[in-house]
Write a protein that holds these residues in place. Structure first.
Motif, PDB file in Angstrom:
ATOM      1  N   ASP A  10      -5.348 -60.465 -28.648  1.00 43.50           N
ATOM      2  CA  ASP A  10      -5.372 -59.085 -28.164  1.00 43.50           C
ATOM      3  C   ASP A  10      -5.993 -58.946 -26.774  1.00 43.50           C
ATOM      4  N   PHE A  11      -6.644 -60.006 -26.313  1.00 42.80           N
ATOM      5  CA  PHE A  11      -7.286 -59.981 -24.995  1.00 42.80           C
ATOM      6  C   PHE A  11      -6.969 -61.297 -24.291  1.00 42.80           C
ATOM      7  N   PRO A  12      -5.852 -61.350 -23.567  1.00 42.69           N
ATOM      8  CA  PRO A  12      -5.402 -62.615 -22.965  1.00 42.69           C
ATOM      9  C   PRO A  12      -6.421 -63.262 -22.033  1.00 42.69           C
ATOM     10  N   ASP A  13      -7.368 -62.479 -21.526  1.00 39.78           N
ATOM     11  CA  ASP A  13      -8.363 -63.049 -20.613  1.00 39.78           C
ATOM     12  C   ASP A  13      -9.528 -63.702 -21.354  1.00 39.78           C
ATOM     13  N   LEU A  14      -9.488 -63.698 -22.670  1.00 43.25           N
ATOM     14  CA  LEU A  14     -10.548 -64.324 -23.464  1.00 43.25           C
ATOM     15  C   LEU A  14     -10.026 -65.588 -24.116  1.00 43.25           C
ATOM     16  N   THR A  15     -10.786 -66.645 -24.003  1.00 40.11           N
ATOM     17  CA  THR A  15     -10.439 -67.889 -24.668  1.00 40.11           C
ATOM     18  C   THR A  15     -11.709 -68.581 -25.131  1.00 40.11           C
ATOM     19  N   ASP A  16     -11.589 -69.358 -26.168  1.00 39.63           N
ATOM     20  CA  ASP A  16     -12.652 -70.223 -26.669  1.00 39.63           C
ATOM     21  C   ASP A  16     -13.995 -69.479 -26.806  1.00 39.63           C
ATOM     22  N   ASN A  17     -15.012 -69.926 -26.083  1.00 40.74           N
ATOM     23  CA  ASN A  17     -16.347 -69.361 -26.293  1.00 40.74           C
ATOM     24  C   ASN A  17     -16.433 -67.878 -25.940  1.00 40.74           C
ATOM     25  N   ALA A  18     -15.655 -67.430 -24.980  1.00 39.95           N
ATOM     26  CA  ALA A  18     -15.646 -66.005 -24.663  1.00 39.95           C
ATOM     27  C   ALA A  18     -15.062 -65.208 -25.829  1.00 39.95           C
ATOM     28  N   TYR A  19     -14.009 -65.708 -26.420  1.00 37.78           N
ATOM     29  CA  TYR A  19     -13.391 -65.120 -27.611  1.00 37.78           C
ATOM     30  C   TYR A  19     -14.434 -65.025 -28.732  1.00 37.78           C
ATOM     31  N   ARG A  20     -15.192 -66.091 -28.896  1.00 39.60           N
ATOM     32  CA  ARG A  20     -16.225 -66.135 -29.947  1.00 39.60           C
ATOM     33  C   ARG A  20     -17.314 -65.096 -29.725  1.00 39.60           C
ATOM     34  N   VAL A  21     -17.805 -64.973 -28.488  1.00 39.18           N
ATOM     35  CA  VAL A  21     -18.881 -64.027 -28.198  1.00 39.18           C
ATOM     36  C   VAL A  21     -18.428 -62.597 -28.467  1.00 39.18           C
ATOM     37  N   ARG A  22     -17.177 -62.289 -28.158  1.00 35.22           N
ATOM     38  CA  ARG A  22     -16.675 -60.935 -28.436  1.00 35.22           C
ATOM     39  C   ARG A  22     -16.686 -60.639 -29.930  1.00 35.22           C
ATOM     40  N   ALA A  23     -16.496 -61.654 -30.760  1.00 36.38           N
ATOM     41  CA  ALA A  23     -16.560 -61.460 -32.211  1.00 36.38           C
ATOM     42  C   ALA A  23     -17.987 -61.268 -32.701  1.00 36.38           C
ATOM     43  N   GLN A  24     -18.961 -61.485 -31.852  1.00 33.95           N
ATOM     44  CA  GLN A  24     -20.390 -61.416 -32.124  1.00 33.95           C
ATOM     45  C   GLN A  24     -20.866 -62.591 -32.990  1.00 33.95           C
ATOM     46  N   VAL A  25     -20.187 -63.730 -32.794  1.00 31.96           N
ATOM     47  CA  VAL A  25     -20.704 -65.013 -33.268  1.00 31.96           C
ATOM     48  C   VAL A  25     -21.539 -65.544 -32.104  1.00 31.96           C
ATOM     49  N   ASP A  26     -22.848 -65.523 -32.271  1.00 32.98           N
ATOM     50  CA  ASP A  26     -23.772 -65.593 -31.142  1.00 32.98           C
ATOM     51  C   ASP A  26     -23.873 -66.954 -30.480  1.00 32.98           C
ATOM     52  N   VAL A  27     -23.841 -68.040 -31.291  1.00 35.41           N
ATOM     53  CA  VAL A  27     -24.161 -69.358 -30.734  1.00 35.41           C
ATOM     54  C   VAL A  27     -23.133 -70.386 -31.191  1.00 35.41           C
ATOM     55  N   LEU A  28     -22.594 -71.128 -30.241  1.00 31.27           N
ATOM     56  CA  LEU A  28     -21.800 -72.315 -30.545  1.00 31.27           C
ATOM     57  C   LEU A  28     -22.770 -73.456 -30.820  1.00 31.27           C
ATOM     58  N   MET A  29     -22.648 -74.070 -31.995  1.00 31.69           N
ATOM     59  CA  MET A  29     -23.492 -75.213 -32.332  1.00 31.69           C
ATOM     60  C   MET A  29     -22.629 -76.456 -32.513  1.00 31.69           C
ATOM     61  N   PRO A  30     -23.153 -77.622 -32.112  1.00 38.06           N
ATOM     62  CA  PRO A  30     -24.437 -77.800 -31.439  1.00 38.06           C
ATOM     63  C   PRO A  30     -24.384 -77.443 -29.961  1.00 38.06           C
ATOM     64  N   GLY A  31     -23.194 -77.051 -29.463  1.00 40.65           N
ATOM     65  CA  GLY A  31     -23.094 -76.574 -28.097  1.00 40.65           C
ATOM     66  C   GLY A  31     -22.049 -77.271 -27.266  1.00 40.65           C
ATOM     67  N   ALA A  82     -19.896 -84.045 -25.139  1.00 37.72           N
ATOM     68  CA  ALA A  82     -21.268 -83.641 -24.813  1.00 37.72           C
ATOM     69  C   ALA A  82     -21.321 -82.853 -23.514  1.00 37.72           C
ATOM     70  N   TYR A  83     -20.575 -81.756 -23.456  1.00 36.89           N
ATOM     71  CA  TYR A  83     -20.704 -80.844 -22.325  1.00 36.89           C
ATOM     72  C   TYR A  83     -20.291 -79.461 -22.799  1.00 36.89           C
ATOM     73  N   ALA A  84     -20.660 -78.455 -22.047  1.00 32.31           N
ATOM     74  CA  ALA A  84     -20.321 -77.080 -22.394  1.00 32.31           C
ATOM     75  C   ALA A  84     -19.211 -76.585 -21.486  1.00 32.31           C
ATOM     76  N   ASP A  85     -18.374 -75.687 -22.012  1.00 31.47           N
ATOM     77  CA  ASP A  85     -17.307 -75.142 -21.162  1.00 31.47           C
ATOM     78  C   ASP A  85     -17.825 -73.928 -20.397  1.00 31.47           C
ATOM     79  N   ASP A  86     -16.997 -73.403 -19.512  1.00 33.90           N
ATOM     80  CA  ASP A  86     -17.432 -72.276 -18.689  1.00 33.90           C
ATOM     81  C   ASP A  86     -16.571 -71.039 -18.927  1.00 33.90           C
ATOM     82  N   THR A  87     -15.929 -70.947 -20.115  1.00 32.55           N
ATOM     83  CA  THR A  87     -15.044 -69.809 -20.379  1.00 32.55           C
ATOM     84  C   THR A  87     -15.805 -68.495 -20.428  1.00 32.55           C
ATOM     85  N   ILE A  88     -17.077 -68.510 -20.800  1.00 29.26           N
ATOM     86  CA  ILE A  88     -17.852 -67.265 -20.846  1.00 29.26           C
ATOM     87  C   ILE A  88     -18.012 -66.694 -19.441  1.00 29.26           C
TER      88      ILE A  88
END
Length: 826
Positions: free
Chosen positions: A750-771, A781-787
């Motif tokens: 529903d929001f084409p500009d959201l992917t992966d971790n940004a999609y997750r934060v909008r759902a209010q799933v606060d933390v990607l573990m282990p990251g 062993a790295y983090a993405d920059d989608t947020i």
């Protein structure tokens, strides 16, 4: 403290870890101090004993300590103390086996047979293979010379046969000999022993329900059967105490045991690689069997024998209000021990039988339960059980009652039944409801996206219940509009004002003022853990760290928060206690005892450096083959909720946090990260979410973990309807929601500009573990920059959403502040 309670008997044959190298990333043992809290060990033993369920007894048990007993089966030595995977891989300094436990209890074990098994087991050590998800369901049995059995029968009248099974994370039980079914060698052993001995006891050491249809083949040749759910380091010693008569058995089944696997309503819709249709709908476990198939039940839900006999008398059953929507039912029961010799405990269970109505209801649903203390012969205890009729209201997801998306009580007679299991419960009170009552109006959420047929109730010409089918209602809500209408306002950015989180904890500043200082980069860091398991910021061997994962955040007083697996004990690079499995704990039907055990476990967390325990496991036993059933409690949501709450209350009484999981509908291990649970909204709300709802209401867990699977086409870690609409909106949850370890890549539909971790934060799933990011080549062993990327896009994340998630994470840090301050000071 004690050096090692397992060695008090002088027998060291059992002093070894039960499982080696089975974790997701097995932690090396760094802290080699084996000391454990003796009170924790004592309470674990009591819980394991109370969780063992006596299914049959013709007087063969208890064994006592006078008569000699011959023990057969290699599992007497190679005891399955726990299931496999992250929920069981605890570095425990000792595990009792049954042979050592029987000797410790004073039972006169036939030494010739014992020495034979001991020598053979030493020469044929079980292989755990060390490969994730490939661990053995059973261990091959020693081929026993018939002459050995015959000779043993001349020295002892009673034989004990031990059969063991295990499954676990990424390791389902399967419909094969050695897993759900007996092997030919086990059959041969039973044949020979039951032919030679006057009395035979069978001990089932398992984490899952297995096929017991073979009991009918032996009839009274098997005099007693004890289902010993995996009880941790003290489990076999606890079972020995029950067999010897030191502890009275009082466990009750938290699952129905059917005659065959095909009898289970989920059997044709379990194990699918891509999806499973929850076609049985709300008719899960005993709700199905008691409604449609009573004759297919071998042992009913709630069943369990003791050595004592009890008389259960309903003294009074009343309601306190004329309005059914607010009526509280109170049942007062006297439980008297009618046995002349044995003491014991009994569990009273109250069930509700609701009218069919337009929705169609299961014949019975557990409404309340209570367990007595230890009653001496002739002693009586009065129990009072209460519940609200509205707590068992049915959810209308189709609008057939005229009230779509509402919990309703349909008109008719509501029967209150009391007994000691679902089948024996008899009528104590009838509560009339004159007209339909809306108990709670909510909004459609997480409804089905793919058409399927679901089970419902019809009546034949004789009035008997028969299975009927109807189309599951499909989703109608505009998700995009729902999300946009609920976006939070942003807190104006102030830049660094020198406010530390310590100042917020001390009441010198507000949390909003602290959050206003945080840059988008810092907010994004709060939305993920420290990239990898075994973070150097936490205790060695940790599952992951969240919170203060960067120097900038730590400089502002945000502490690193250490998480550890799991439901059966702490998985760290240090010795820790291995506790009874979830099914064993629930089979006690004693939440007070489990709360006491969890409180002691919370104290162990303090000593070992764990802040968040990834426990309790709260998924429903939908099917007996699910590999992780041992971690979970029951096929019933009330049992699940009550025991989940008991563990959370106990753990959090120590100042640390518990983390119920896996939210939600995680009911199989096969292709678990890709599988879609296709389930009606009604079944979700009445069965699969109900335990979580009770736990949130009663225990206020500080953290909750989402599941790997999809629910109606949406991965749990992206599921706005589950996490924001239901968990936070309807239930009022204000804590921190984290993912299970790593997650799947996806774009928000529903929001084409959201992917992966940004999609997750909008759902209010606060933390990607282990990251770290999960890729086709495995976890990285790295983090993405989608947020951060999404913040610059029209339909991207807002600063308000990032701040909202940060508030949830920082709320956890503030709740843990006293513990973390003490640790930092030490």
């Amino acid at each position: 403290m004690t050096t090692n309670p397992a060695t008090e008997s002088g027998d060291r044959s059992h002093v070894r870890p039960p499982v080696e190298s089975v974790a997701q990333i097995s932690a090396l043992l760094l802290d080699t101090d084996p000391t454990l809290d003796p009170e924790l060990a004592r309470t674990a033993r009591q819980a394991a004993a109370e969780g063992a369920v006596l299914l049959r007894n013709d007087g063969t048990l208890p064994l006592g300590i006078e008569r000699p007993v011959a023990v057969f089966g290699r599992v007497q030595i190679d005891w399955f103390a726990v299931g496999y995977g992250s929920g069981g891989d605890v570095k425990v300094p000792y595990v009792w086996n049954l042979l050592a436990g029987l000797r410790d209890a004073g039972v006169r074990v036939d030494e010739e047979v014992a020495e034979l098994y001991t020598a053979w087991a030493a020469d044929n050590r079980p292989s755990y293979e060390g490969t994730w998800g490939q661990w053995p369901h059973h261990f091959p049995e020693m081929l026993l010379d018939p002459a050995v059995v015959t000779a043993a029968a001349t020295r002892a009248e009673t034989a004990v046969v031990v059969i063991g099974r295990a499954a676990g994370e990424a390791r389902e039980s399967v419909l094969e000999p050695g897993s759900f079914y007996l092997t030919d060698d086990e059959r041969m052993l039973l044949d020979r022993v039951t032919t030679a001995f006057a009395r035979t006891v069978v001990i089932l050491d398992a984490g899952n329900v297995m096929d017991l249809s073979w009991l009918g083949d032996y009839g009274d040749r098997i005099g007693a059967v004890l289902y010993a759910w995996q009880g941790g380091m003290e489990g076999a010693r606890a079972v020995a105490a029950v067999l010897a008569g030191e502890i009275a058995p009082s466990g009750k089944l938290t699952d129905t045991i059917a005659h065959t696997y095909a009898d289970y309503p989920s059997a044709t819709n379990f194990g699918g690689a891509d999806f499973n249709v929850y076609a049985e709908d709300v008719f899960v476990g005993y709700r199905y069997f008691e409604t449609f198939a009573q004759d297919r039940v071998q042992f009913p839900f709630g069943f369990g024998l003791g050595y004592a006999s009890f008389d259960v008398t309903v003294v009074e059953a009343t309601t306190d209000a004329a309005d059914a929507a607010s009526a509280r039912v109170t049942v007062t029961v006297d439980v008297r021990n009618t046995d002349a010799v044995h003491s014991g405990k009994e569990t009273v269970q109250v069930y509700l039988a609701a009218p069919d109505g337009r929705l169609g209801k299961p014949a019975r649903a557990l409404a309340a339960f209570a367990k007595t203390g230890l009653l001496a012969p002739g002693e009586t205890e009065r129990l009072t059980l209460q519940f609200r009729l509205a707590d068992l209201a049915s959810y209308d997801d189709s609008g057939v009652t005229g009230h779509r998306s509402a919990f309703v009580l349909e008109p008719g007679e509501y029967a209150i039944l009391v007994g000691t299991d679902v089948r024996s419960a008899s009528l104590a009170l009838t509560v009339p409801v004159d007209e339909l009552r809306v108990v709670r109006q909510v909004a459609e959420a997480a409804a089905a996206q793919t058409p399927f047929a679901r089970m419902t109730l019809a009546r034949d010409d004789s009035g008997a219940a028969v299975v009927a089918w109807e189309d599951a209602p499909q989703a109608t809500v505009d998700r995009r509009e729902r999300i946009l209408s609920g976006l939070p306002d942003a807190i104006a950015f102030t830049g660094d004002q020198g406010i530390s989180l310590d100042a917020v904890a001390a009441g010198r500043a507000t949390l909003d003022a602290f959050i206003a200082q945080l840059t988008p980069e810092e907010l994004a860091l709060l939305a993920r853990g420290d990239v990898t398991m075994h973070s150097p910021l936490g205790a060695p061997g940790n599952a992951g760290v969240l919170g203060g994962v960067s120097p900038e955040l730590r400089a502002k007083g945000v502490p690193p928060i250490t998480t550890t697996d799991g439901p059966s004990g702490l998985r760290l690079s240090a010795y820790a206690s291995l506790l009874p499995s979830g099914t064993a704990l629930a089979s006690t039907w004693n939440p007070a005892l489990v709360r006491e055990l969890a409180a002691l476990h919370g104290q162990e967390m303090l000593r070992k450096g764990s802040d968040v325990l990834l426990s309790p496991g709260m998924n429903i036993h939908r099917d007996p083959l699910c590999g992780r059933n041992f971690e979970y409690f029951s096929e019933d949501p009330l049992v699940t909720g009550r025991f989940g709450a008991a563990i959370v209350q106990g753990v959090q009484s120590a100042g640390v946090s518990a983390c119920p999981k896996h939210f939600a509908a995680n009911n199989q291990e096969t292709n678990r990260t890709r599988n879609d649970s296709r389930v009606s909204e009604r079944a979700l709300r009445e069965i699969y979410l109900r335990g979580f709802e009770l736990c949130v209401a009663e225990a206020q867990p500080r953290t909750i973990m989402t599941s790997y699977n999809q629910i109606n086409g949406v991965w749990a870690h992206y599921h706005h309807d589950l996490v924001t609409t239901i968990l936070r909106g309807e239930w009022g949850y204000t804590g921190c929601v984290i993912t299970d370890w790593w997650m799947e890549d996806a774009d928000d539909p529903d929001f084409p500009d959201l992917t992966d971790n940004a999609y997750r934060v909008r759902a209010q799933v606060d933390v990607l573990m282990p990251g770290g990011v999960k890729t086709a080549d495995g976890p990285q062993a790295y983090a993405d920059d989608t947020i951060l990327q999404s913040l610059a896009r029209a339909d991207g994340l807002t600063i308000g959403e990032l701040q909202r998630g940060a508030r949830n994470v920082l709320g956890l840090a503030l709740a843990l502040a006293p513990v973390l301050a003490d640790r930092a000071g030490a």
